[in-house]
Design a protein around this motif. Structure first.
Motif, PDB file in Angstrom:
ATOM      1  N   ALA A 126       1.029   3.747   3.042  1.00 44.77           N
ATOM      2  CA  ALA A 126       1.676   3.096   4.196  1.00 44.77           C
ATOM      3  C   ALA A 126       3.189   3.039   3.974  1.00 44.77           C
ATOM      4  O   ALA A 126       3.974   3.208   4.918  1.00 44.77           O
ATOM      5  CB  ALA A 126       1.103   1.696   4.405  1.00 44.77           C
ATOM      6  N   TRP A 143     -13.581  10.815 -12.267  1.00 51.08           N
ATOM      7  CA  TRP A 143     -13.124  10.631 -10.878  1.00 51.08           C
ATOM      8  C   TRP A 143     -11.769  11.291 -10.648  1.00 51.08           C
ATOM      9  O   TRP A 143     -11.485  11.750  -9.534  1.00 51.08           O
ATOM     10  CB  TRP A 143     -13.132   9.157 -10.487  1.00 51.08           C
ATOM     11  N   ALA A 188      -5.212  11.535   1.152  1.00 50.13           N
ATOM     12  CA  ALA A 188      -6.281  10.521   1.086  1.00 50.13           C
ATOM     13  C   ALA A 188      -7.335  10.871   0.043  1.00 50.13           C
ATOM     14  O   ALA A 188      -7.951   9.975  -0.546  1.00 50.13           O
ATOM     15  CB  ALA A 188      -6.932  10.353   2.464  1.00 50.13           C
ATOM     16  N   ILE A 189      -7.564  12.152  -0.198  1.00 48.19           N
ATOM     17  CA  ILE A 189      -8.506  12.506  -1.270  1.00 48.19           C
ATOM     18  C   ILE A 189      -8.029  11.874  -2.581  1.00 48.19           C
ATOM     19  O   ILE A 189      -8.823  11.349  -3.367  1.00 48.19           O
ATOM     20  CB  ILE A 189      -8.640  14.035  -1.421  1.00 48.19           C
ATOM     21  N   ARG A 233      -2.280  14.546   5.444  1.00 48.26           N
ATOM     22  CA  ARG A 233      -2.809  13.186   5.242  1.00 48.26           C
ATOM     23  C   ARG A 233      -4.204  13.218   4.625  1.00 48.26           C
ATOM     24  O   ARG A 233      -4.565  12.334   3.846  1.00 48.26           O
ATOM     25  CB  ARG A 233      -2.842  12.447   6.585  1.00 48.26           C
ATOM     26  N   GLY A 234      -5.007  14.218   4.979  1.00 50.04           N
ATOM     27  CA  GLY A 234      -6.332  14.336   4.384  1.00 50.04           C
ATOM     28  C   GLY A 234      -6.252  14.608   2.888  1.00 50.04           C
ATOM     29  O   GLY A 234      -6.962  13.986   2.088  1.00 50.04           O
ATOM     30  N   LEU A 235      -5.393  15.532   2.499  1.00 50.45           N
ATOM     31  CA  LEU A 235      -5.218  15.817   1.064  1.00 50.45           C
ATOM     32  C   LEU A 235      -4.710  14.577   0.330  1.00 50.45           C
ATOM     33  O   LEU A 235      -5.183  14.240  -0.760  1.00 50.45           O
ATOM     34  CB  LEU A 235      -4.235  16.983   0.871  1.00 50.45           C
ATOM     35  N   ALA A 241      -5.404   9.295  -2.808  1.00 53.06           N
ATOM     36  CA  ALA A 241      -5.009   7.886  -2.734  1.00 53.06           C
ATOM     37  C   ALA A 241      -6.145   6.974  -2.291  1.00 53.06           C
ATOM     38  O   ALA A 241      -6.096   5.770  -2.535  1.00 53.06           O
ATOM     39  CB  ALA A 241      -3.817   7.733  -1.795  1.00 53.06           C
ATOM     40  N   ALA A 242      -7.166   7.545  -1.630  1.00 47.08           N
ATOM     41  CA  ALA A 242      -8.309   6.718  -1.224  1.00 47.08           C
ATOM     42  C   ALA A 242      -9.528   7.005  -2.097  1.00 47.08           C
ATOM     43  O   ALA A 242     -10.167   6.082  -2.589  1.00 47.08           O
ATOM     44  CB  ALA A 242      -8.647   6.960   0.245  1.00 47.08           C
ATOM     45  N   ASP A 243      -9.847   8.281  -2.312  1.00 52.29           N
ATOM     46  CA  ASP A 243     -11.136   8.597  -2.936  1.00 52.29           C
ATOM     47  C   ASP A 243     -11.073   8.796  -4.438  1.00 52.29           C
ATOM     48  O   ASP A 243     -12.118   9.006  -5.057  1.00 52.29           O
ATOM     49  CB  ASP A 243     -11.721   9.868  -2.293  1.00 52.29           C
ATOM     50  N   GLN A 245       0.838  -1.205   0.000  1.00 49.27           N
ATOM     51  CA  GLN A 245       0.000   0.000   0.000  1.00 49.27           C
ATOM     52  C   GLN A 245       0.878   1.263   0.000  1.00 49.27           C
ATOM     53  O   GLN A 245       1.584   1.551   0.963  1.00 49.27           O
ATOM     54  CB  GLN A 245      -0.988   0.017   1.173  1.00 49.27           C
ATOM     55  N   PRO A 264      -8.055   4.858  -6.591  1.00 48.50           N
ATOM     56  CA  PRO A 264      -8.538   3.465  -6.635  1.00 48.50           C
ATOM     57  C   PRO A 264      -9.717   3.253  -7.586  1.00 48.50           C
ATOM     58  O   PRO A 264     -10.029   2.129  -7.940  1.00 48.50           O
ATOM     59  CB  PRO A 264      -8.954   3.191  -5.179  1.00 48.50           C
ATOM     60  N   LEU A 265     -10.370   4.336  -8.012  1.00 43.02           N
ATOM     61  CA  LEU A 265     -11.518   4.198  -8.909  1.00 43.02           C
ATOM     62  C   LEU A 265     -11.120   3.974 -10.360  1.00 43.02           C
ATOM     63  O   LEU A 265     -11.965   3.631 -11.184  1.00 43.02           O
ATOM     64  CB  LEU A 265     -12.385   5.463  -8.821  1.00 43.02           C
TER      65      LEU A 265
END
Lengths: 216, 216
Positions: free
Chosen positions: A68, A134, A98-99, A94-96, A101-103, A65, A106-107
């Motif tokens: 990580a 996306w 994650a927008i 980390r929030g930026l 790398a998470a939201d 990941q 992955p799409l």
């Protein structure tokens, strides 16, 4: 260190940037995503999730990941730091990240595009529009923070490169690969350009890797 | 603290668990995802990405993205710790958390289901199958680590609750909400059950929140 990656993998791009910023030497083992080799038996033994990237530091175990891995590299090789020191600043970075790398990212990865094609029968143009949609949604969300928050500096958070910049640049590269329009995203465009002036970013770029179009 | 969340939001569930584990008192401000209120002007001013959750600690600024919030809570309220102390252990925990929070859960949130329905015309049963598929893919990837790695203990990483458990439990709750089969995922089922015996997890569960079916 050993990095299992691929020229076109945006998450592998993130890890290459961090390795370069930290001055860590590594060997990249290419896993051809376009040929589906991430699902082969050999790579499955490395990373049972069958996604890129994976990293081995010394005698292992294998790290997985991308975000990580970025945090691990920052903890084990503190200079230059990839997170600010204050908890609120770290949370924003980390929030930026994650927008992206998470939201967002992955799409648009191969397994999603394959499901859209083979399970749902979505035609090619609509799959491309999905990816552009996306990517743009993620970039717009990041931009809404960059444009309106005092913490934004030369980079996403002040004047030092952080994990947020690494993630932003990877999604901007995705925008280019997928033909997504980034007009009007002034902060994102400015910061991505500032990052790409740094050799650690430029050398890690997908189109600079072996196997990329024109690189043989 | 103030948490903008919703009973059914799996990412809000994660933050509630951490707040409970840390013994932090909070007020939850419900944003009705089913009515689309996360896209309303009021919430947009709180979190421009228009997704849940968001958290305010004191005079702000607002914190966003569930895993960034978990890390913030762990940094500002260190007891009990939600990450192990060694970098390799932290990387494993963050990697397991990311399989859920980056590679699985973002695929099934309302904005994705709405795009599948309205932009791609995917019928209801196929949308439900999409959700079940990506929940199961994520749980299987986590299970492949849990089943084969010596670090697995009573919880995902040893015998202390970590961010990995919080994320795993949220996806297991998603499996239940979406009717995804979890048979054969012995580690995930065992660990989720162990977590749910803890009041911090049980009290945070979606079906225990105001507005949930049967809770009024």
């Amino acid at each position: 260190m050993e990095l299992w990656g691929f020229w076109r993998s945006l998450a592998s791009f993130r890890v290459r940037i961090a390795l370069n910023l930290k001055g860590i030497s590594y060997e990249e083992i290419p896993i051809d995503l376009m040929a589906g080799l991430q699902k082969g038996e050999a790579y499955r033994a490395v990373n049972p999730q069958m996604v890129l990237p994976a990293l081995r530091d010394g005698d292992g175990p294998v790290l997985f990941q991308s975000v990580a891995i970025l945090e691990y590299l920052d903890e084990t090789h503190p200079e230059p730091p990839l997170l600010p020191r204050d908890p609120r600043g770290r949370a924003r970075v980390r929030g930026l990240a994650a927008i992206v790398a998470a939201d967002s990212h992955p799409l648009i990865v191969p397994r999603i595009r394959e499901y859209l094609e083979h399970e749902l029968g979505v035609p090619e143009e609509a799959r491309a529009a999905w990816c552009r949609h996306w990517i743009q949604a993620g970039l717009k969300a990041v931009e809404s923070h960059l444009a309106n928050e005092a913490e934004t500096g030369r980079f996403c958070h002040g004047d030092q490169v952080t994990i947020a910049d690494i993630c932003l640049v990877s999604l901007m590269a995705g925008a280019k690969l997928f033909g997504a329009d980034t007009d009007g995203l002034d902060g994102a465009n400015r910061i991505a350009a500032a990052c790409m002036e740094l050799p650690a970013f430029a050398d890690a770029h997908p189109l600079r890797q072996p196997g990329a179009p024109g690189r043989g």
